[in-house]
Scaffold this motif. Structure first.
Motif, mmCIF file in Angstrom:
data_model
loop_
_atom_site.group_PDB
_atom_site.id
_atom_site.type_symbol
_atom_site.label_atom_id
_atom_site.label_comp_id
_atom_site.label_asym_id
_atom_site.label_seq_id
_atom_site.Cartn_x
_atom_site.Cartn_y
_atom_site.Cartn_z
ATOM 1 N N CYS A 57 0.647 -1.809 0.170
ATOM 2 C CA CYS A 57 -0.459 -0.258 -0.245
ATOM 3 C C CYS A 57 0.784 1.423 0.177
ATOM 4 N N SER A 59 0.128 5.700 0.788
ATOM 5 C CA SER A 59 -1.313 5.897 1.119
ATOM 6 C C SER A 59 -0.648 7.700 1.178
ATOM 7 N N HIS A 108 -1.026 3.685 -7.100
ATOM 8 C CA HIS A 108 -1.172 4.229 -5.820
ATOM 9 C C HIS A 108 -0.636 5.601 -5.996
ATOM 10 N N ARG B 309 -4.966 -6.546 6.493
ATOM 11 C CA ARG B 309 -5.416 -6.917 5.361
ATOM 12 C C ARG B 309 -5.883 -8.134 5.581
ATOM 13 N N ARG B 335 -6.572 -0.050 0.790
ATOM 14 C CA ARG B 335 -5.549 -0.830 -0.143
ATOM 15 C C ARG B 335 -6.890 -1.917 -0.694
#
Lengths: 163, 373, 352
Positions: A57, A59, A108, B309, B335
Motif C-alpha cells: 500500500c 498512502s 497508488h 489486510r 487498499r
C-alpha cells in the motif's frame, strides 16, 4: 525479520536517510528523508536478506502542518513487513517516485497525486486517476473546500447537522 | 493504389461496454484486431469513500465499506472491523468469530460464482451464467435470513455481529453445502473443460509470477500464477488457523501457469475449499453466547495507526486507519485488491487480440465499486 | 410457380379476362408476400421456441405472462414494441448506406427462398441451377453487412462487419465443396431433381449414400451453415461481449428487427437446404406422399429440426476467437471437404 531489525539495516546502510524511528504503538515505522526514499526502497527490494518484493500500500496523509506518504512493504519470500514514512512540506509536496522500484506504485502514486497533490518526480504518467482531469483542488487535503460549480453543474452542499 | 496506408485505430472500450463489468473505460490502440496499447481510465464510480470516512464515526463507515466491493460485502466488513478491533485491542467472543468466518466464506463462494458466470458470458457461454446465479441465489437467501439484506448487509459490527444466527440457519447451510458441492462438477462439464472454452482461455494473457508480484496482484490471480500465498493461512486472522483446508495454487493442468484458464479454475477450486471451511465452522460453532457482548458503546481508539489486510475474494484487502483519538478516523485508506490487479492490465494486455483482452479482463475479476471507491 | 398460378386462377376465374403481363406478376407478388408473411410468422414462433428452450436449459421458465399460456404472445409483443420504437440514425452515419443496409441483408435472405422447394408443387421458381442460385444470392447479404458496419460510423460496427465479411467469404468454400458431393451423386443442380433422386424412404436419403462421404459432407454443410448465419459458436461478428453488438450496434427499432428477421430467415434457409440436399426434402420417412399438404409439413419439420439443433448449440457453447474461426475454416473444414469431394468422386466413378 522484525521491523526493528530492518530499521537497523537501513540505518547502517543509509545513516543520513533515516530521520526517526517509531517503535511505539501497534505499527512500528521509520521516517526516511525525502530525497533518498527511492534509493532506500530499491535497497529494501534488492537486498537478499530483505527482498521486499511487494508494495502492499502507498498512502498519502495530510496532517495539517505537514504531508506524509506511507509505504507498507511486504516480502513474500521472507514473510516480513515494514512501514516507511516520508514527511513532506505542505506547500510543495514533492518526492521521488518509487514506480521504478515496484510497478504497483504507479497507480497508488497517481491516486496520492489525485487526492493530495503530492508530486512524484520521475513518475512515468502522473495524471489524475479517480477524479476528472479538469477537477480543481485536492479533495483529501484537510483544508479542501468543495467548489461551487463543476463544468456549470452546481455541486450540492452537505446538509447541516449531517454526521 | 499507392496512397493506401494503414494506421492504428483508437477505440474506446467502455465506459458502457459489456465486457468491462461496470464503468471501466479502456482506451485501446488497435492494429487491426491486435491491441497495441491500453490506457485504462477509471473513476466513473468514484464516491469519495475515503473523504466520507473522515466525516463519519467508526460504526457508520460499515455500510460504506459494504458498497465498495458490493459482490463481497461480508468480506469487506470483516476486514474493516478486524482492523478497527486491532486498533481498539478488544477480544471477540468465539461464536462471533465463527459466524464471521461462515459469512465471509459463503460470500466468497457467492462472489466467485459471479466471477465464473460473468466470465462465461465474456467468452460467449450464456448458460453457465444462469447456473451460477441460480446457486448464488441460495447463498443470498441464507444472508437474507441472517441479516435481512441480500447484497449490502451491514451485518458484521465492530466487536460483534448485528444479529445472532436465526433458527434453522445451520441446517439450511448444511443443506446448501450438500447441494452445492455436486454443482461444481456441473460447471466443470459445462464450461471449465469445454474444448472451445479451453481454446479461448488456456495460454492466453499469461501473467508470470514475477510480473504478478511486481504489479501487486493478489488473491486468486496471484495463486493462478503459481505463487503459494494466502493470507488466511500465512498470516492467519480471525480463526482460520482452526480449520483444515488447502490453499489452491494453479498447476497449469490445462495450458500454462498464469493464463486465463488458471485464473478461472483457481476460483472453481477455491469455492470447494470455502465450502469445506463453512462446513467445519458450522460443525464447531459454539452455542449460546451473546454475539453483542463485546460491541463497544463508543468507538474511540487510542492515537495511532494500523494497516490490516485480509483475504478478499479478489485479493488482499488492506485498511490503513489513522486514529487521532476521536471517534472519527483521521484517515482511512483502502487498499483495494481489484485496483492493484487492474493496474497490470496495460502491461499484460499489450499485443493481445481484442477477444483475448476481454478474456483477460474477465479473468482478473474486477469490481469497479472497489476500484473507484 | 406454374402450380401456384394455376391454383390462383382456378380460385379467381375473373383473372382470365385480364392481360397475362398483369396477372402473372401480381400472382408472383402474391407468392412473395405469402413467403414473407410465412418467414415473419415462423420467426415469431421460432423465437418463442428459442426463448423457452433456452430458459428450460438454464433452469428457469422464460416468458410466462404475455398471452396466458406459457407466454406464447411474448414475441409478438416484442415485435410490436420493436416496430413502434424510435428509429435512431446516428448524426455522423452515412445515411444512405445506413438505411439501405438492413434491406439488402434481408433481401439476400429472402431471395434464397425463391428457389427452395417446400414441397413437390410449392416452389417459387424451378431453376435448373437452383442450388447454384441459392449459393450466389445468399452471399449478397455480406455486402449489406459491410454497408451496415461502415455506414454506422462506429468502430465496433466496423470491426464486426470486417469479421463478418472474412467469415462469410471463407465459409462459402466448404459449403460449396460439400454441396458438390451431392451434385455429383445426383448429376443435377436442380433442387427438384436432387429431392427426386432421394425417393423411396429414409434409407435412400442422400446422407446415407456414398458412405461415408455424404455424411461428412452433411456435417460440414451444417457446421459451415451455422457459421454463415452468425450463430454461436461462430457469432463473432456480433460477439456481444467483445464488439457490443457488432455490425448492428447502432441500429434500433424497425431496422434492427429486419436484421433479426434476416438472421432467422437464414437459419431456416440453411435448415431447408440441408434437408433438401441430404434428408430427402419434402419426402417423408417412408417416401413421398401424394396428399398435397404432407410434403410441406415434412419439409418444415426437417427445417425446424436443424434450426433447433442450432439453437441448442447457442445455449451450450462459448464463442470462438477470430483467428480460431479462420483456422477451423481454412485448416480443418476446407481440407476435409476437399478430400471428401475427391473421395466421393472416386467412389461414384467406381460404383457406376
Amino acid at each position: 525479520m522484525e521491523s526493528s531489525e530492518v530499521f537497523k539495516l537501513i540505518e547502517s546502510k543509509y545513516p543520513d536517510a533515516l530521520k526517526s524511528i517509531d517503535l511505539e504503538g501497534i505499527e512500528q515505522s521509520v521516517t526516511i528523508d525525502v530525497n533518498s526514499i527511492a534509493d532506500v526502497c530499491n535497497y529494501l527490494k534488492t537486498e537478499s536478506e530483505l527482498q521486499f518484493t511487494s508494495l502492499m500500500c502507498l498512502s498519502g496523509v495530510d496532517y495539517e502542518d505537514k504531508m506524509e506518504v506511507v509505504y507498507h512493504l511486504h516480502s513474500l519470500l521472507h514473510d516480513h513487513r515494514v512501514t516507511l514514512k516520508v514527511e513532506l512540506s505542505r506547500d510543495n509536496p514533492k518526492l521521488p517516485s518509487v514506480s521504478g522500484v515496484w510497478k504497483a506504485a504507479n497507480w497508488h502514486e497517481r491516486e496520492a497525486y489525485d487526492m493530495y497533490g503530492i508530486v512524484f518526480d520521475d513518475h512515468p504518467d502522473l495524471r489524475r486517476i479517480l477524479l476528472p482531469d479538469d477537477w480543481e483542488g485536492f479533495p483529501l487535503r484537510k483544508d479542501y473546500v468543495v467548489a461551487e460549480k463543476y463544468r456549470g453543474w452546481t455541486i450540492r452542499k452537505i446538509k447541516e447537522g449531517f454526521e | 493504389m499507392p496512397d493506401l496506408k494503414t494506421e492504428e485505430m483508437v477505440v474506446q472500450m467502455g465506459p458502457q461496454h459489456p465486457a468491462t463489468h461496470g464503468v471501466l473505460r479502456l482506451e485501446i490502440t488497435t492494429d487491426g484486431e491486435i491491441v497495441r496499447k491500453i490506457n485504462p481510465h477509471i473513476g466513473y464510480l468514484h464516491r469519495c469513500f475515503e473523504k466520507h470516512c473522515e466525516e463519519l464515526n467508526y460504526h457508520q463507515i460499515i455500510p460504506f465499506v459494504d458498497r465498495c466491493d458490493y459482490l463481497a460485502a461480508m468480506n469487506n466488513e470483516h476486514g474493516y472491523v478486524m482492523a478497527v478491533e486491532k486498533l481498539l485491542d478488544i477480544e471477540i467472543p468465539e461464536r462471533v468469530e465463527y459466524i464471521r468466518v461462515i459469512m465471509s466464506e459463503l460470500n466468497r463462494i457467492a462472489s466467485h460464482l459471479v466471477a465464473l458466470g460473468t466470465y462465461g458470458l465474456d467468452i460467449g457461454a450464456i448458460t453457465p451464467f444462469l447456473f451460477t446465479f441460480r446457486d448464488r441465489e441460495k447463498i443470498l437467501d441464507l444472508f437474507e435470513m441472517t441479516s435481512g439484506a441480500r447484497l449490502l448487509y451491514n451485518y458484521i459490527w465492530i466487536g460483534g455481529v448485528a444479529f445472532d444466527l436465526p433458527n434453522g440457519f445451520v441446517e439450511k447451510c448444511f443443506e446448501f453445502i450438500d447441494y452445492f458441492l455436486p454443482k461444481l462438477k456441473e460447471y466443470d462439464d459445462l464450461l471449465s473443460y469445454n474444448k472451445i472454452f479451453i481454446k479461448r482461455t488456456a495460454e492466453v494473457a499469461i501473467i508470470p509470477p514475477a510480473v504478478a508480484i511486481e504489479w501487486g496482484i493478489t488473491g486468486p490471480n496471484l495463486r493462478a500464477s503459481g505463487v503459494d500465498w494466502d493470507l488466511r493461512r500465512d498470516e492467519p486472522y480471525s480463526i482460520y488457523d482452526k480449520f483444515e483446508w488447502d490453499v489452491i495454487v494453479a498447476d497449469g493442468r490445462v495450458g500454462v501457469l498464469g493464463d486465463s484458464w488458471s485464473r478461472y479454475y483457481v476460483r472453481v477450486l477455491e469455492m470447494e475449499q470455502s465450502a469445506s471451511i463453512v462446513k467445519q465452522a458450522l460443525e464447531g460453532l459454539p452455542s449460546d453466547e451473546n454475539v453483542k457482548s463485546a460491541v463497544p458503546k463508543k468507538v474511540r481508539p487510542k492515537e495511532g495507526s494500523v494497516f490490516f489486510r485480509s483475504e478478499n475474494p479478489r485479493g488482499e484487502l488492506g485498511y490503513y486507519i489513522i486514529s487521532d483519538g476521536s471517534d472519527i478516523p483521521y484517515r482511512l485508506k483502502m487498499r483495494s485488491p481489484a485496483f492493484c490487479n487492474l493496474s497490470a492490465i496495460s502491461d499484460v494486455g499489450e499485443g493481445l487480440l481484442i477477444s483475448d483482452l476481454v478474456s483477460l479482463l474477465g479473468s482478473i475479476d474486477i469490481v469497479l465499486g472497489e476500484i473507484d471507491r | 410457380m406454374d402450380y401456384f398460378i394455376q391454383i390462383v386462377t382456378d380460385l379467381l376465374p375473373g383473372l382470365n379476362g385480364l392481360p397475362q403481363w398483369l396477372v402473372i406478376p401480381s400472382i408472383m407478388f402474391l407468392f412473395g408476400a405469402l413467403i414473407f408473411t410465412g418467414i415473419a410468422i415462423y420467426s415469431l414462433i421460432i423465437l418463442w421456441f428459442e426463448r423457452k428452450i433456452a430458459a428450460h436449459m438454464q433452469d428457469r421458465l422464460g416468458p410466462m405472462e404475455v398471452g396466458g399460456w406459457h407466454g406464447w404472445l411474448q414475441t409478438v409483443a416484442d415485435a410490436v414494441k420493436l416496430l413502434l420504437k424510435e428509429d435512431i440514425i446516428p448524426a455522423v452515419a452515412d445515411r444512405k448506406l445506413f438505411k439501405l443496409a438492413p434491406y439488402i441483408v434481408f433481401l439476400a435472405a429472402f431471395a434464397v427462398f425463391a428457389a427452395l422447394p417446400f414441397s413437390d408443387k410449392i416452389i417459387g421458381s424451378e431453376l435448373n441451377i437452383g442450388i447454384f442460385y441459392i449459393l450466389s444470392v445468399s452471399s449478397v447479404g455480406v455486402v449489406g453487412i459491410l454497408m451496415a458496419g461502415w455506414g454506422s460510423n462506429n468502430k465496433w460496427a466496423l470491426f464486426g462487419s470486417m469479421r463478418s465479411v472474412a467469415q462469410f467469404v471463407s465459409y462459402e468454400i466448404p459449403i460449396g465443396l460439400s454441396i458438390l458431393v451431392v451434385v455429383m451423386s445426383v448429376g443435377s443442380l436442380s433442387m427438384r431433381d436432387i429431392v427426386m433422386a432421394q425417393d423411396g424412404g429414409i434409407f435412400n436419403w442422400m446422407i446415407w449414400q456414398n458412405a461415408p462421404f455424404n455424411f461428412i459432407a452433411f456435417l460440414i454443410l451444417f457446421i459451415a451453415g451455422t457459421a454463415e448465419t452468425n450463430r454461436v459458436p461462430f457469432d463473432i461478428p456480433e460477439a456481444e461481449s467483445e464488439l457490443v453488438a457488432g455490425f448492428h450496434v447502432e441500429y434500433s427499432g424497425m431496422r434492427f428487427s429486419i436484421f433479426f428477421l434476416a438472421e432467422y430467415a437464414n437459419m431456416l434457409a440453411v435448415g431447408i437446404i440441408a434437408s433438401t440436399l441430404f434428408l430427402g426434402g419434402w419426402q417423408g420417412i417412408t417416401g413421398a406422399s401424394s396428399a398435397p399438404g404432407i410434403g410441406l409439413i415434412w419439409m418444415l419439420l426437417k427445417g425446424f429440426l436443424i434450426v433447433l439443433v442450432m439453437i441448442w448449440f447457442r445455449w451450450t457453447l462459448p464463442r470462438l476467437r477470430v483467428d480460431q474461426l479462420m483456422y477451423v475454416c481454412w485448416k480443418v473444414l476446407v481440407p476435409i471437404s476437399f478430400f471428401n469431394m475427391v473421395g466421393a468422386g472416386i467412389w461414384i466413378g467406381l460404383s457406376s
